[in-house]
Design a protein around this motif. Structure first.
Motif, mmCIF file in Angstrom:
data_model
loop_
_atom_site.group_PDB
_atom_site.id
_atom_site.type_symbol
_atom_site.label_atom_id
_atom_site.label_comp_id
_atom_site.label_asym_id
_atom_site.label_seq_id
_atom_site.Cartn_x
_atom_site.Cartn_y
_atom_site.Cartn_z
ATOM 1 N N ALA A 32 -0.651 2.869 0.973
ATOM 2 C CA ALA A 32 -0.848 2.624 -0.495
ATOM 3 C C ALA A 32 0.433 2.297 -1.328
ATOM 4 N N LEU A 33 0.491 0.818 -1.557
ATOM 5 C CA LEU A 33 1.975 0.313 -2.180
ATOM 6 C C LEU A 33 1.819 0.136 -3.530
ATOM 7 N N ASP A 34 2.640 0.708 -4.423
ATOM 8 C CA ASP A 34 2.553 0.228 -5.900
ATOM 9 C C ASP A 34 4.066 0.296 -6.508
ATOM 10 N N THR B 104 2.181 6.556 1.453
ATOM 11 C CA THR B 104 2.484 5.834 0.140
ATOM 12 C C THR B 104 3.874 5.124 0.101
ATOM 13 N N VAL B 105 4.155 3.936 -0.558
ATOM 14 C CA VAL B 105 5.188 3.356 -0.852
ATOM 15 C C VAL B 105 5.274 2.967 -2.126
ATOM 16 N N ASN B 106 6.481 3.528 -2.621
ATOM 17 C CA ASN B 106 6.784 3.126 -4.144
ATOM 18 C C ASN B 106 7.612 1.660 -4.133
ATOM 19 N N SER B 107 7.411 0.437 -4.162
ATOM 20 C CA SER B 107 8.087 -0.673 -4.111
ATOM 21 C C SER B 107 7.351 -1.881 -4.406
ATOM 22 N N ALA B 108 8.122 -2.926 -4.921
ATOM 23 C CA ALA B 108 7.469 -4.174 -5.269
ATOM 24 C C ALA B 108 7.129 -4.705 -3.908
ATOM 25 N N LEU C 64 7.179 -8.001 -2.749
ATOM 26 C CA LEU C 64 8.073 -8.883 -2.271
ATOM 27 C C LEU C 64 9.552 -8.142 -1.555
ATOM 28 N N SER C 65 9.707 -6.836 -1.903
ATOM 29 C CA SER C 65 10.763 -6.064 -1.482
ATOM 30 C C SER C 65 10.599 -5.390 -0.243
ATOM 31 N N LEU D 109 3.724 -10.130 6.997
ATOM 32 C CA LEU D 109 3.323 -8.590 7.023
ATOM 33 C C LEU D 109 2.186 -8.514 7.696
ATOM 34 N N LEU D 110 1.709 -9.433 8.571
ATOM 35 C CA LEU D 110 0.516 -9.459 9.179
ATOM 36 C C LEU D 110 0.719 -9.176 10.716
ATOM 37 N N LEU D 111 -0.031 -8.548 11.292
ATOM 38 C CA LEU D 111 -0.007 -8.141 12.623
ATOM 39 C C LEU D 111 -0.973 -9.418 13.350
ATOM 40 N N PRO D 112 -0.740 -9.781 14.785
ATOM 41 C CA PRO D 112 -1.618 -10.903 15.292
ATOM 42 C C PRO D 112 -3.188 -10.593 14.843
#
Length: 235
Positions: free
Chosen positions: A83-85, A102-106, A108-109, A144-147
């Motif tokens: 989960a990213l926000d 979880t990831v606290n990030s924009a 694009l970063s 950011l996509l895998l094959p």
């Protein structure tokens, strides 16, 4: 910038719910974001979101995850979800509700990992902000996509908010910008956010942007109110 969104989510999560977030937009409308809706379970989700969750596969990045309702549902289904926000408060709520990663990030970063599914629900493409940012935004998502990975996103064509003439045409102010670019501020319990631009994107514009950047774009389904779910893959 005050984390108005995170503050409100934390309050609701901790049982201090007394009011909703108020939004003020360049469309001259004041509206509210009802906090209970952000904590809804699967049964209360609209059909477009349920369809997107059914299509999610493999390793998932839930972008703009908010209170983590979509992440929690997919996690319970056995998928590996991050989960990213950008909101630190939102991420704290996700963690306390049981989201494992979880990831606290924009967005694009963020470049740390690759995924089978990128999920951008509740008009997640709005994070692009403006139409002229869309190319960069889509290219970053694709990176950011895998094959065989996919991007699942929903949005709304807000053309219905403009006056219509007898011939069915719409009166859109000639501001020099795309009509779906909306400026917002949020207020909550006396706190006010910085203003930010949110992009509401009609499907044809999205499809054309994908076409010119070697991405496949498929209309999965349409909702009842000018909204739609799209699936984007690499060619």
């Amino acid at each position: 910038m005050a984390d108005v969104f995170g503050m409100a989510l934390m309050d609701y999560h901790q049982g201090n719910y007394t009011e909703d977030i108020i939004t003020h937009s360049s469309l001259d409308e004041e509206d509210t974001i009802p906090l209970p809706y952000l904590f809804r379970d699967y049964e209360k989700m609209p059909p477009l979101e349920k369809k997107a969750l059914a299509l999610a596969k493999g390793k998932v990045l839930d972008i703009g995850c908010g209170a983590g309702s979509h992440s929690l549902y997919l996690q319970k289904k056995g998928l590996e979800v991050t989960a990213l926000d950008y909101s630190a408060g939102a991420i704290m709520v996700c963690q306390e509700r049981g989201v494992k990663s979880t990831v606290n990030s924009a967005i694009l970063s963020y470049t740390d990992d690759k995924f089978d599914t990128l999920l951008l629900l509740m008009n997640g493409i709005g994070l692009a902000g403006k139409l002229n940012n869309l190319e960069r935004f889509l290219q970053h998502l694709a990176s950011l996509l895998l094959p065989n990975g996919q991007i699942l996103l929903d949005s709304s064509d807000i053309i219905y908010m403009f006056d219509q003439d007898e011939d069915g045409g719409y009166w859109i102010p000639n501001t020099g910008q795309y009509y779906g670019e909306v400026e917002f501020t949020m207020t909550y319990k006396g706190h006010k956010s910085d203003s930010f631009t949110w992009l509401y994107l009609d499907y044809n514009t999205l499809s054309n942007a994908c076409l010119s950047h070697n991405l496949n774009c498929e209309l999965v389904c349409s909702g009842q109110h000018y909204d739609y779910l799209a699936r984007i893959t690499k060619k």
